[in-house]
Design a protein around this motif. Structure first.
Motif, PDB file in Angstrom:
ATOM      1  N   ALA B  64      -4.561  29.804 -93.458  1.00 40.71           N
ATOM      2  CA  ALA B  64      -3.126  29.569 -93.599  1.00 40.71           C
ATOM      3  C   ALA B  64      -2.974  28.110 -94.020  1.00 40.71           C
ATOM      4  CB  ALA B  64      -2.409  29.826 -92.279  1.00 40.71           C
ATOM      5  N   PHE B  66      -0.443  24.587 -93.254  1.00 41.04           N
ATOM      6  CA  PHE B  66       0.654  23.947 -92.539  1.00 41.04           C
ATOM      7  C   PHE B  66       0.980  22.608 -93.200  1.00 41.04           C
ATOM      8  CE2 PHE B  66      -1.183  27.019 -89.784  1.00 41.04           C
ATOM      9  CZ  PHE B  66      -0.142  27.504 -89.016  1.00 41.04           C
ATOM     10  N   TYR B  74       6.269  14.776 -82.611  1.00 41.44           N
ATOM     11  CA  TYR B  74       5.320  15.847 -82.263  1.00 41.44           C
ATOM     12  C   TYR B  74       4.035  15.272 -81.674  1.00 41.44           C
ATOM     13  CZ  TYR B  74       7.779  19.655 -84.692  1.00 41.44           C
ATOM     14  OH  TYR B  74       8.666  20.613 -85.079  1.00 41.44           O
ATOM     15  N   ILE B 113       1.389  20.168 -85.096  1.00 35.04           N
ATOM     16  CA  ILE B 113       2.292  20.985 -85.929  1.00 35.04           C
ATOM     17  C   ILE B 113       1.928  22.462 -85.838  1.00 35.04           C
ATOM     18  CG2 ILE B 113       1.010  20.687 -88.103  1.00 35.04           C
ATOM     19  CD1 ILE B 113       4.078  20.424 -89.229  1.00 35.04           C
ATOM     20  N   PHE B 117       4.195  25.994 -84.196  1.00 37.78           N
ATOM     21  CA  PHE B 117       4.409  27.343 -84.737  1.00 37.78           C
ATOM     22  C   PHE B 117       3.818  28.427 -83.847  1.00 37.78           C
ATOM     23  CE2 PHE B 117       5.518  24.756 -88.280  1.00 37.78           C
ATOM     24  CZ  PHE B 117       6.615  25.428 -88.793  1.00 37.78           C
ATOM     25  N   LYS B 120       6.275  29.700 -81.640  1.00 35.35           N
ATOM     26  CA  LYS B 120       7.224  30.664 -82.207  1.00 35.35           C
ATOM     27  C   LYS B 120       6.600  32.051 -82.374  1.00 35.35           C
ATOM     28  CE  LYS B 120       9.623  29.582 -85.848  1.00 35.35           C
ATOM     29  NZ  LYS B 120       9.955  29.069 -87.208  1.00 35.35           N
ATOM     30  N   TRP B 121       5.298  32.071 -82.653  1.00 33.90           N
ATOM     31  CA  TRP B 121       4.650  33.334 -83.038  1.00 33.90           C
ATOM     32  C   TRP B 121       4.044  34.104 -81.873  1.00 33.90           C
ATOM     33  CZ3 TRP B 121       1.494  30.603 -87.480  1.00 33.90           C
ATOM     34  CH2 TRP B 121       2.382  30.241 -88.512  1.00 33.90           C
ATOM     35  N   ARG B 126      -0.484  41.010 -76.924  1.00 33.19           N
ATOM     36  CA  ARG B 126      -0.843  41.692 -78.168  1.00 33.19           C
ATOM     37  C   ARG B 126      -0.990  40.707 -79.341  1.00 33.19           C
ATOM     38  NH1 ARG B 126       1.218  47.410 -77.765  1.00 33.19           N
ATOM     39  NH2 ARG B 126       2.493  47.400 -75.894  1.00 33.19           N
ATOM     40  N   ILE B 132      -6.598  31.060 -86.531  1.00 29.16           N
ATOM     41  CA  ILE B 132      -6.106  30.467 -87.785  1.00 29.16           C
ATOM     42  C   ILE B 132      -7.044  29.345 -88.239  1.00 29.16           C
ATOM     43  CG2 ILE B 132      -4.236  29.080 -88.775  1.00 29.16           C
ATOM     44  CD1 ILE B 132      -3.325  31.896 -88.371  1.00 29.16           C
TER      45      ILE B 132
END
Lengths: 468, 468
Positions: B64, B66, B74, B113, B117, B120-121, B126, B132
């Motif tokens: 991925a 970022f 942060y 950073i 995320f 959020k994910w 599950r 990543i």
């Protein structure tokens, strides 16, 4: 199941945002205009990258890597270039806890830093042509960012070359357009672009000529998808790069630069997407086929796994969905949103009859296929879908392109697609009038629609449209 | 022909700089500590990248991307992390011509950073494990930069994962060490690393445990070549990432991060190089074999081209050198400096007898080989050279590693190589005394030299040395 997507016919921009989120392609970053490329989006990018990289290498260029941070003074050496990029720069003023003596900019593009090294490396005609490409991130501060299309940071490749003659530089700029960008757009992304050169108003800051590939998106707007620039001697003069010719004279090399970016991911969505989400051309689908076990049944799960293995062994990018604790409908909608070209549904009832269901994403047509015929049929469908997406996009582009005679007609036609009119009747002054209506000349073409290769040739056609 | 390189026995650091320049691997950038990776260096990097990327994907992680730019706030969320990285940050204070409301930093690493995320994910068990990886550039302001080894900007991959249990996180951190880094170092780079974990003083800022691969360079110094960190719940707590377990409770996931960088190019030079330049392990040689036409003779050039084609068809990365207007000696020296493992010399006299000369770069041994046997012999030599470079490095590492009993002995042994001593006899206090002598504990190992997997296990061994 209700779609999590806005209807594209109602609100195309919002549908685009919905697809980004629902297909798990990308997210907005915390700094204005930045983005996160999520695994599904990044896997598409890797396939696009792979093809462009292969084609660039076949065109003889070598990959290299130049620094992200550029002294501010470098940008100022080429007057048009700095004027074009100054408003978009991100500036580092502190490093290692101290204020820097000279601020450095985060590269918005690398002409200046790369040319500062060409000046060191190029001495003789033997060093030419020098053909360099780099894969990199660049930063341009965006006032109206949109994920993939216009982001503060994006990923791209930028090629930079130096040649002994103007002719050789032009030929190479055109070679990149024809052998790298055009076939990538058409054959890989299934997007039928038009090619031509930019007007003075639209060309790259620092170039003498910009060649472009322009695609038409689902709302009739244009997207610039790849550009190849003839830089003349602008940068070699600015950086003092000279070479001794075979006869012993000193000359400035002629240069090119060219780039294509992560914006191409936006093009795929905007060109091929529909009300059910993304439709991926098989050539750039991280999963070309997903084999879904319909429900919690040992036989179905085993058969699905075996089919996935057979499909992978046949060279297809195949994925297994055996998440039988998640509803079948929800999973089907998910794979449709993600744009997987072919779905194979394996359920116990059909399986008992030695059959499975194949669903093609582009038309959403279903067919019952005997188990033994799945691999061959999927292979056939993938080829057919790749072609069908291209043909459909080409038909839409043609249907929405109108030959017009006046600026007024161009404004009208440009509301829903592209207008084509004589550049002699438009000119820079007419271009300004179009600009007032949010229309731009996307490219100029020869009278036959080909590239206008003759300098000062008359009878040029202007392709006019709204643009992303 | 006189060597353009300093003798490594006389001045190893200067020899290293000479090789960088003469082999056209890299150049210094204009901003302090930055570097240009030239095509020869970058092509090696692409081969290293390809192998690491393949292994990371085989370990189940997805790529991925970022953002480069991270809000300063942060970094502050994890106390140890900000303390570790603050002195090295590059800070952007202006964007788009205006001063920013909140300064942003150019990523020195992406834990913060990416974890913003993950928060959020990740919602449910599950969603775990979430695995990543990203390929990216990072910036750490360097006071004593050295190309490849310690640069203000470098290229790397950084993996970031989240797991439901501490055990699963540890297993994954170790899996990356064992299945990605270790085989890449040993099998691809032919560098026999030792593995272990870092002391508290040396571990990554924000980690609870850092596993490392340490290689010994040609001067006996250590180079940290890849690290895999157990982060505990430090970042998930700092960013408020929680998941609901199968029983419905809310927990913070356990995390890992891990990275390897363009520093590995420095390792190849420093571990395998000799007085004639670079010696590339065939597995990472952009050209594994170069076929050199000795002089301007049509038959020799034609035969050289045919041999190159045959070698390429056999799957070797083969290059043709038909620059017959450049002296043969100069070209030979050039290919030796660049480290090409095998050189095939095609001259008219030998050719008349149906023969060519093969030169292996590692030993510089020459052999006359009949034309028809070249492809097979090159294949054999490439395998032999890959193994020989590894074995030679391993023998050197063993010869220069000394088992010692006291800090004083470690200081003496650590002047020319590594010292191994009981951690119980050293401890953090002894570690400080070593530090005063520019020595560090490179890693801690179990008594059998393996990884110390038991928490609080006694009898640990400390591997001590000077380090890059």
């Amino acid at each position: 199941m209700a779609s999590p997507l806005t209807d594209p016919a109602t609100d195309f921009p919002r549908w685009y945002q919905d697809v980004l989120v629902a297909a798990e392609l990308a997210d907005n970053g915390p700094v204005r205009g930045t983005m996160v490329m999520r695994p599904w989006g990044y896997a598409i990018w890797e396939l696009v990258q792979g093809e462009i990289d292969r084609r660039i290498k076949a065109a003889g260029a070598d990959n290299a890597y130049f620094p992200l941070l550029i002294p501010e003074s470098y940008l100022r050496r080429e007057a048009e270039h700095v004027e074009g990029f100054s408003p978009e720069l991100a500036v580092v003023t502190h490093g290692g806890g101290k204020e820097l003596e000279e601020p450095v900019v985060v590269r918005p593009t690398s002409e200046t830093i790369i040319n500062s090294f060409f000046a060191k490396w190029v001495h003789s005609y033997r060093d030419l042509p020098l053909l360099i490409n780099q894969w990199a991130n660049v930063v341009r501060w965006e006032l109206r960012p949109r994920v993939f299309l216009r982001t503060t940071e994006f990923l791209w490749q930028e090629g930079h070359t130096a040649h002994a003659t103007e002719r050789d530089a032009r030929d190479y700029a055109l070679r990149i357009l024809r052998e790298v960008y055009l076939p990538t757009m058409v054959d890989l992304l299934a997007i039928p672009v038009v090619t031509g050169h930019k007007t003075d108003r639209e060309r790259f800051a620092g170039a003498v000529r910009t060649w472009t590939c322009e695609g038409m998106m689902g709302d009739g707007k244009a997207l610039q998808m790849g550009t190849s620039h003839e830089l003349g001697q602008n940068f070699s003069r600015a950086f003092g790069t000279q070479f001794s010719t075979e006869t012993g004279t000193l000359e400035y090399p002629w240069q090119t630069s060219w780039g294509a970016s992560s914006r191409l991911l936006g093009a795929i969505i905007l060109c091929h997407g529909d009300a059910a989400g993304l439709r991926l051309p098989p050539a750039v689908a991280p999963a070309q086929v997903v084999v879904v076990a319909v429900r919690d049944d040992e036989g179905a799960v085993t058969a699905a796994r075996a089919l996935r293995d057979d499909l992978a062994a046949a060279g297809h990018r195949a994925r297994l969905d055996d998440r039988v604790d998640v509803g079948f409908g929800r999973r089907s909608v998910g794979w449709e949103i993600k744009g997987v070209p072919v779905r194979v549904e394996v359920g116990p009832r059909e399986l008992a009859e030695g059959q499975v269901t194949l669903v093609r994403r582009d038309t959403r047509e279903k067919a019952t296929v005997p188990l033994g015929g799945v691999v061959a049929e999927v292979g056939r469908l993938l080829g057919e879908i790749q072609q069908a997406l291209h043909d459909q996009a080409l038909a839409a582009q043609r249907a929405r392109t109108t030959r017009v005679a006046t600026v007024e007609e161009a404004v009208e036609a440009g509301g829903a697609g592209w207008a084509v009119l004589d550049w002699d009747r438009l000119g820079p002054e007419g271009e300004d009038r179009l600009g007032a209506q949010a229309l731009t000349v996307r490219c100029l073409q020869a009278p036959d629609g080909g590239l206008a290769l003759e300098e000062g040739a008359g009878g040029l056609l202007a392709v006019v449209g709204r643009a992303y």
